[in-house]
Design a protein around this motif. Structure first.
Motif, PDB file in Angstrom:
ATOM      1  N   MET A   1     -15.046  -9.643 -13.114  1.00 15.68           N
ATOM      2  CA  MET A   1     -14.208 -10.445 -12.255  1.00 15.68           C
ATOM      3  C   MET A   1     -13.475  -9.524 -11.281  1.00 15.68           C
ATOM      4  N   ALA A   2     -13.407  -9.927 -10.040  1.00  9.92           N
ATOM      5  CA  ALA A   2     -12.679  -9.167  -9.027  1.00  9.92           C
ATOM      6  C   ALA A   2     -11.408  -9.917  -8.643  1.00  9.92           C
ATOM      7  N   TYR A   3     -10.440  -9.166  -8.153  1.00  9.30           N
ATOM      8  CA  TYR A   3      -9.159  -9.739  -7.745  1.00  9.30           C
ATOM      9  C   TYR A   3      -8.965  -9.500  -6.251  1.00  9.30           C
ATOM     10  N   HIS A   4      -8.223 -10.390  -5.614  1.00  6.87           N
ATOM     11  CA  HIS A   4      -8.082 -10.341  -4.168  1.00  6.87           C
ATOM     12  C   HIS A   4      -6.637 -10.542  -3.746  1.00  6.87           C
ATOM     13  N   ILE A   5      -6.273  -9.940  -2.626  1.00 13.04           N
ATOM     14  CA  ILE A   5      -4.957 -10.094  -2.016  1.00 13.04           C
ATOM     15  C   ILE A   5      -5.150 -10.811  -0.686  1.00 13.04           C
ATOM     16  N   TYR A   6      -4.313 -11.806  -0.422  1.00 13.29           N
ATOM     17  CA  TYR A   6      -4.343 -12.512   0.860  1.00 13.29           C
ATOM     18  C   TYR A   6      -2.908 -12.696   1.348  1.00 13.29           C
ATOM     19  N   HIS A   7      -2.693 -12.405   2.624  1.00 14.13           N
ATOM     20  CA  HIS A   7      -1.402 -12.656   3.255  1.00 14.13           C
ATOM     21  C   HIS A   7      -1.658 -13.168   4.666  1.00 14.13           C
ATOM     22  N   ASP A   8      -0.874 -14.143   5.104  1.00 13.39           N
ATOM     23  CA  ASP A   8      -0.917 -14.632   6.479  1.00 13.39           C
ATOM     24  C   ASP A   8       0.433 -14.364   7.118  1.00 13.39           C
ATOM     25  N   VAL A   9       0.408 -13.956   8.391  1.00 10.81           N
ATOM     26  CA  VAL A   9       1.649 -13.726   9.127  1.00 10.81           C
ATOM     27  C   VAL A   9       1.420 -14.076  10.592  1.00 10.81           C
ATOM     28  N   VAL A  10       2.395 -14.734  11.183  1.00  7.56           N
ATOM     29  CA  VAL A  10       2.348 -15.042  12.614  1.00  7.56           C
ATOM     30  C   VAL A  10       3.066 -13.914  13.343  1.00  7.56           C
ATOM     31  N   ILE A  11       2.394 -13.339  14.333  1.00  2.81           N
ATOM     32  CA  ILE A  11       2.987 -12.300  15.169  1.00  2.81           C
ATOM     33  C   ILE A  11       2.997 -12.839  16.591  1.00  2.81           C
ATOM     34  N   LYS A  12       4.159 -12.808  17.201  1.00  2.00           N
ATOM     35  CA  LYS A  12       4.352 -13.455  18.500  1.00  2.00           C
ATOM     36  C   LYS A  12       3.932 -12.554  19.657  1.00  2.00           C
ATOM     37  N   VAL A  13       2.679 -12.117  19.622  1.00  2.00           N
ATOM     38  CA  VAL A  13       2.044 -11.366  20.711  1.00  2.00           C
ATOM     39  C   VAL A  13       0.590 -11.820  20.759  1.00  2.00           C
ATOM     40  N   PRO A  14      -0.114 -11.546  21.848  1.00  2.00           N
ATOM     41  CA  PRO A  14      -1.536 -11.904  21.900  1.00  2.00           C
ATOM     42  C   PRO A  14      -2.359 -11.156  20.842  1.00  2.00           C
ATOM     43  N   CYS A  15      -3.441 -11.781  20.413  1.00  2.00           N
ATOM     44  CA  CYS A  15      -4.310 -11.176  19.404  1.00  2.00           C
ATOM     45  C   CYS A  15      -4.860  -9.824  19.857  1.00  2.00           C
ATOM     46  N   ALA A  16      -5.033  -9.622  21.160  1.00  2.00           N
ATOM     47  CA  ALA A  16      -5.526  -8.329  21.668  1.00  2.00           C
ATOM     48  C   ALA A  16      -4.567  -7.202  21.285  1.00  2.00           C
ATOM     49  N   GLU A  17      -3.264  -7.469  21.312  1.00  2.00           N
ATOM     50  CA  GLU A  17      -2.282  -6.447  20.926  1.00  2.00           C
ATOM     51  C   GLU A  17      -2.320  -6.183  19.424  1.00  2.00           C
ATOM     52  N   LEU A  97      -2.116 -15.562  14.658  1.00  2.00           N
ATOM     53  CA  LEU A  97      -2.073 -15.709  13.207  1.00  2.00           C
ATOM     54  C   LEU A  97      -2.948 -14.610  12.621  1.00  2.00           C
ATOM     55  N   VAL A  98      -2.326 -13.731  11.844  1.00  2.00           N
ATOM     56  CA  VAL A  98      -3.037 -12.638  11.188  1.00  2.00           C
ATOM     57  C   VAL A  98      -3.346 -13.078   9.768  1.00  2.00           C
ATOM     58  N   ALA A 120       2.454  -6.773   1.933  1.00  2.00           N
ATOM     59  CA  ALA A 120       3.377  -7.747   2.521  1.00  2.00           C
ATOM     60  C   ALA A 120       4.464  -7.023   3.312  1.00  2.00           C
ATOM     61  N   MET A 121       5.003  -5.956   2.759  1.00  2.00           N
ATOM     62  CA  MET A 121       6.029  -5.183   3.450  1.00  2.00           C
ATOM     63  C   MET A 121       5.454  -4.510   4.704  1.00  2.00           C
ATOM     64  N   LEU A 122       4.244  -3.982   4.601  1.00  2.00           N
ATOM     65  CA  LEU A 122       3.610  -3.324   5.750  1.00  2.00           C
ATOM     66  C   LEU A 122       3.301  -4.318   6.863  1.00  2.00           C
ATOM     67  N   LEU A 123       2.903  -5.520   6.503  1.00  2.00           N
ATOM     68  CA  LEU A 123       2.653  -6.540   7.528  1.00  2.00           C
ATOM     69  C   LEU A 123       3.945  -6.905   8.251  1.00  2.00           C
ATOM     70  N   LYS A 124       5.061  -6.859   7.553  1.00  2.00           N
ATOM     71  CA  LYS A 124       6.358  -7.070   8.209  1.00  2.00           C
ATOM     72  C   LYS A 124       6.640  -5.926   9.182  1.00  2.00           C
ATOM     73  N   LEU A 125       6.294  -4.698   8.797  1.00  2.00           N
ATOM     74  CA  LEU A 125       6.452  -3.552   9.702  1.00  2.00           C
ATOM     75  C   LEU A 125       5.557  -3.710  10.927  1.00  2.00           C
ATOM     76  N   LEU A 126       4.326  -4.184  10.724  1.00  2.00           N
ATOM     77  CA  LEU A 126       3.412  -4.441  11.836  1.00  2.00           C
ATOM     78  C   LEU A 126       4.021  -5.477  12.781  1.00  2.00           C
ATOM     79  N   LYS A 127       4.550  -6.544  12.224  1.00  2.00           N
ATOM     80  CA  LYS A 127       5.174  -7.605  13.022  1.00  2.00           C
ATOM     81  C   LYS A 127       6.347  -7.047  13.828  1.00  2.00           C
ATOM     82  N   ASP A 128       7.223  -6.287  13.182  1.00  2.00           N
ATOM     83  CA  ASP A 128       8.380  -5.715  13.874  1.00  2.00           C
ATOM     84  C   ASP A 128       7.955  -4.704  14.937  1.00  2.00           C
ATOM     85  N   TYR A 129       6.917  -3.950  14.661  1.00  2.00           N
ATOM     86  CA  TYR A 129       6.396  -2.990  15.633  1.00  2.00           C
ATOM     87  C   TYR A 129       5.921  -3.708  16.893  1.00  2.00           C
ATOM     88  N   LEU A 130       5.158  -4.771  16.709  1.00  3.48           N
ATOM     89  CA  LEU A 130       4.586  -5.473  17.861  1.00  3.48           C
ATOM     90  C   LEU A 130       5.585  -6.369  18.578  1.00  3.48           C
TER      91      LEU A 130
END
Length: 142
Positions: A1-17, A97-98, A120-130
């Motif tokens: 059996m394998a285990y998976h991580i999923y997180h969704d986050v909205v970042i208020k910039v274009p997907c290209a960024e 939507l990431v 989850a914490m790193l995705l918050k850093l990504l959001k704050d960065y962008l």
């Protein structure tokens, strides 16, 4: 059996960024590893250096500009080696939507649970960065 991580986050910039921030080493170092090298092309190798002994490598398995980017780990901790992680990007009214995933963990152990939290914490850093231009020094990242 394998285990998976999923997180969704909205970042208020274009997907290209967002795509640049998750696929280009000069942006990755602003929210994840200390040093990074690689080219966002399928089959290319990436180096993610955090600190000794965390000098990890992965291979690009998906690189669809502004849509999706994914890495299969090749040299990392034992738990990370069979895994792949990626970012699927969807343009929405608010920006992008990431849909993050990190799949094929062999065990639901402490390392898996800690990595889910860290992502989850790193995705918050990504959001704050962008969105805000905030770069947290490497030592302050999870």
């Amino acid at each position: 059996m394998a285990y998976h991580i999923y997180h969704d986050v909205v970042i208020k910039v274009p997907c290209a960024e967002v795509y640049k921030a998750v696929s280009q080493p000069e942006h990755l170092v602003n929210w994840w590893p200390l040093h990074c090298s690689g080219t966002p092309e399928v089959g290319a190798s990436y180096n993610f250096f955090f600190e000794e002994p965390y000098n990890w490598y992965g291979k690009v398995i998906k690189a669809s500009k502004d849509i999706s980017f994914a890495i299969e780990m090749t040299v990392a901790d034992e738990d990370w080696n069979p895994t792949s992680f990626g970012f699927d990007l969807e343009a929405i009214e608010e920006g992008c939507l990431v849909k993050f995933w990190h799949i094929n963990w062999p065990y639901c152990n402490h390392h898996f649970r800690r990595s889910s939290y860290c992502w989850a914490m790193l995705l918050k850093l990504l959001k704050d960065y962008l969105e805000k231009g905030i770069i947290v020094p490497f030592e302050g990242r999870e």
